[in-house]
Design an enzyme around this catalytic site. Structure first.
Site, PDB file in Angstrom:
ATOM      1  N   THR A 175       8.012  62.642  56.124  1.00 28.38           N
ATOM      2  CA  THR A 175       7.304  62.188  57.321  1.00 28.38           C
ATOM      3  C   THR A 175       5.810  62.435  57.167  1.00 28.38           C
ATOM      4  OG1 THR A 175       6.974  62.635  59.689  1.00 28.38           O
ATOM      5  CG2 THR A 175       7.796  64.444  58.355  1.00 28.38           C
ATOM      6  N   ASP A 176       5.002  61.650  57.876  1.00 27.44           N
ATOM      7  CA  ASP A 176       3.555  61.872  57.862  1.00 27.44           C
ATOM      8  C   ASP A 176       3.181  63.167  58.580  1.00 27.44           C
ATOM      9  OD1 ASP A 176       4.135  61.089  60.462  1.00 27.44           O
ATOM     10  OD2 ASP A 176       2.552  59.585  60.588  1.00 27.44           O
ATOM     11  N   GLU A 177       4.111  63.750  59.319  1.00 27.54           N
ATOM     12  CA  GLU A 177       3.803  64.974  60.060  1.00 27.54           C
ATOM     13  C   GLU A 177       3.622  66.188  59.156  1.00 27.54           C
ATOM     14  OE1 GLU A 177       5.681  65.817  63.734  1.00 27.54           O
ATOM     15  OE2 GLU A 177       6.375  63.756  64.035  1.00 27.54           O
ATOM     16  N   TYR A 201       9.808  71.153  63.017  1.00 27.39           N
ATOM     17  CA  TYR A 201      10.373  69.974  62.346  1.00 27.39           C
ATOM     18  C   TYR A 201       9.563  69.629  61.105  1.00 27.39           C
ATOM     19  CZ  TYR A 201      10.584  65.018  61.231  1.00 27.39           C
ATOM     20  OH  TYR A 201      10.636  63.820  60.552  1.00 27.39           O
TER      21      TYR A 201
END
Length: 534
Positions: A175-177, A201
């Site tokens: 994910t880009d997170e 997360y």
């Protein structure tokens, strides 16, 4: 792209009439009515790829890729959808494929080494797409152990199993997170940028990436890492903002924003995401990481405005005076100047400039923000574009298609999602419980932002035993917590993962006092206990 659908055989091995304990069931007819949605890319099949395992294949993004690979490469690739059928997955998402000879479904859990290895060996898997993960950020603040177990340990199990059988290609979906928050004046993150996750997360996904990298270096596992912006579209479980807000507005209920609604996200339509993964499969190189980006950056508040306009709920829209509907299966025609699909369900984006402050006040409420909410994410996808990929779907077109899908299918697809539509739903296994967070007609700031949860903790006098996202100690306590199992949301005790105190066989929790004034006026008193598939 839409293709025709087929009939499922009775001998597929997938239970017909499957029903989750939370009442969400697999409708025997709904999948027949829905368009079969896939991507648009088609490549020359790879000679070293034949049997592809897609973990989380009954979930949102993965089901798009499963359908795309099965239907685009019917003679080249066999695709195995591996999924434990969690609360946010549905067999409806791939039911149309059940008569296809190059499709199989395997019910299994990535944290179970025996099941993972059995699937890999039985189907002679040479390529793995690893999508399966706990992905809802809100849940990770109070449910972090479960995220670590699934996202980190599950990835480790899959990597070790893939190493044992000699998988030739391992594509890990991240994910880009993992990059953390990107300030307005910061450059978009490239694949070599430092990882600085800010929520549990994202931290679990970054940790999983480290394991993937280590297996590539230590064991020469041919691995690829993919980091994507937010993906949206049909088939997404309505815990995420676009389907959730669409469902709420379809019920003629206001949406509830976390904080002040100013955080922005970049949105990528699911068909373009499927194309990205197809491109990476055929042109990506082992040992590389690829960002999947989008230029469509929208604040949560602006997204609400677009949805209000799209559904004809502005004061200037002729449909705003129509009667209320409690069903997402509405056949209403929304005001529009164009009907691309000719299906009678029109979604209007041309009225968005006429959604005034009065409309916003009518349809938007506010609640406290997350403990920490990244303001924005931004990735540079030049590396993937160098492989020939380009997003083809504008945000207006994709959002129109998404709203249309939820208006036509919505709850018929997912079952009763009432509890999911609360601002901070709580998940235990297949059970989804609604919260009792306060909502306001204006953004909550300062002390107001955390008053609900804090007052309940102080009232109970058991702050340390209370879930950080709200709720009393008794309401959210699990069996086994006293013995150190779990972290006040999910845990394991005597093999009963996620068993809530007072919950048995899907029955409602006992001994929890009802709120004096329900926050959600459409709540129903009934509860379908359902049955579990053995």
């Amino acid at each position: 792209m839409t293709v025709s659908c087929g009939e499922p055989p009775s001998s597929n091995g997938v239970p017909h009439g499957y029903r989750h304990a939370n009442g969400r069931h697999e409708d025997q007819e709904i999948w027949r009515e829905a368009p079969v949605l896939i991507g648009t890319t088609r490549f020359e099949p790879l000679p070293g790829v034949k049997n592809i395992m897609v973990t989380g294949g009954a979930g949102f993004i993965a089901c798009w890729l499963v359908r795309h690979l099965v239907l685009t490469y019917p003679s080249a690739y066999n695709v195995v959808s591996f999924d434990k059928l969690d609360y946010c997955s549905s067999l409806n998402n791939t039911r149309v494929l059940h008569d296809r000879p190059n499709f199989s479904f395997y019910r299994g859990d990535v944290t179970n080494p025996a099941e993972v290895l059995d699937c890999l060996e039985r189907h002679r898997i040479d390529t793995v797409f690893h999508f399966a993960a706990q992905s809802h950020v809100d849940l990770s603040f109070g449910n972090s152990y479960h995220f670590t177990h699934t996202n980190v340990y599950g990835t480790h199990v899959l990597l070790e199993s893939a190493r044992k059988v000699g998988v030739r290609r391992f594509i890990h979906v991240s994910t880009d997170e993992v990059y953390g928050e990107v300030k307005e004046d910061d450059a978009d993150r490239v694949e070599s940028s430092i990882l600085a996750p800010t929520n549990p997360y994202a931290a679990s996904k970054a940790a999983a990436e480290m394991l993937v990298h280590s297996y590539h270096k230590s064991f020469r596992l041919p691995a690829i890492i993919v980091r994507s912006n937010n993906v949206y579209g049909p088939h997404q479980y309505p815990e995420k903002i676009i389907p959730k807000f669409t469902c709420l507005l379809a019920r003629r209920q206001p949406v509830v924003l976390h904080g002040d609604g100013t955080p922005t996200r970049r949105y990528l339509y699911a068909a373009d995401a499927a194309d990205a993964f197809d491109t990476i499969l055929h042109r990506g190189q082992p040992g590389q990481t690829y960002n999947v980006g989008s230029a469509d950056e929208v604040s949560n508040l602006a997204l609400c405005r677009r949805l209000i306009a799209a559904m004809g709920l502005s004061s200037s829209s002729s449909s705003s005076s129509s009667s209320s509907s409690s069903s997402l299966c509405s056949s209403q025609t929304l005001t529009s100047n164009d009907d691309d699909d000719g299906d009678g369900v029109n979604v209007n984006f041309n009225v968005k400039d006429r959604v005034n402050d009065q409309d916003m006040a009518r349809w938007i409420r506010y609640t406290r923000d997350r403990p920490f909410n990244d303001h924005r994410y931004a990735v540079d996808d030049a590396k993937l574009r160098g492989l020939g990929w380009r997003p083809k779907t504008s945000f207006e077109t994709g959002l129109r298609a998404t709203v249309d899908w939820y208006l036509r299918f919505g709850e018929r697809w997912w079952g009763d999602i009432t509890k999911v539509l609360s601002p901070f739903p709580v998940v235990a296994g297949l059970e989804v419980l609604e919260d009792e967070e306060p909502v306001s007609d204006r953004p909550l700031v300062g002390e107001e932002a955390g008053v609900g949860s804090r007052e309940r903790r102080e009232e109970e006098g058991k702050g340390g035993a209370c879930w950080e996202m709200g709720g009393s100690a008794e309401e959210y306590k699990l069996r086994g917590r006293e013995n150190g199992h779990g972290n006040a949301v999910l845990g394991e005790s005597k093999g009963q993962e996620g068993q809530w105190k007072g919950l048995s066989n899907g029955q409602q929790q006992q001994g929890v006092a009802a709120a004096a004034a329900p926050a959600w006026p459409w709540k129903s008193g009934g509860h379908d206990s359902g049955v579990k598939v053995g």
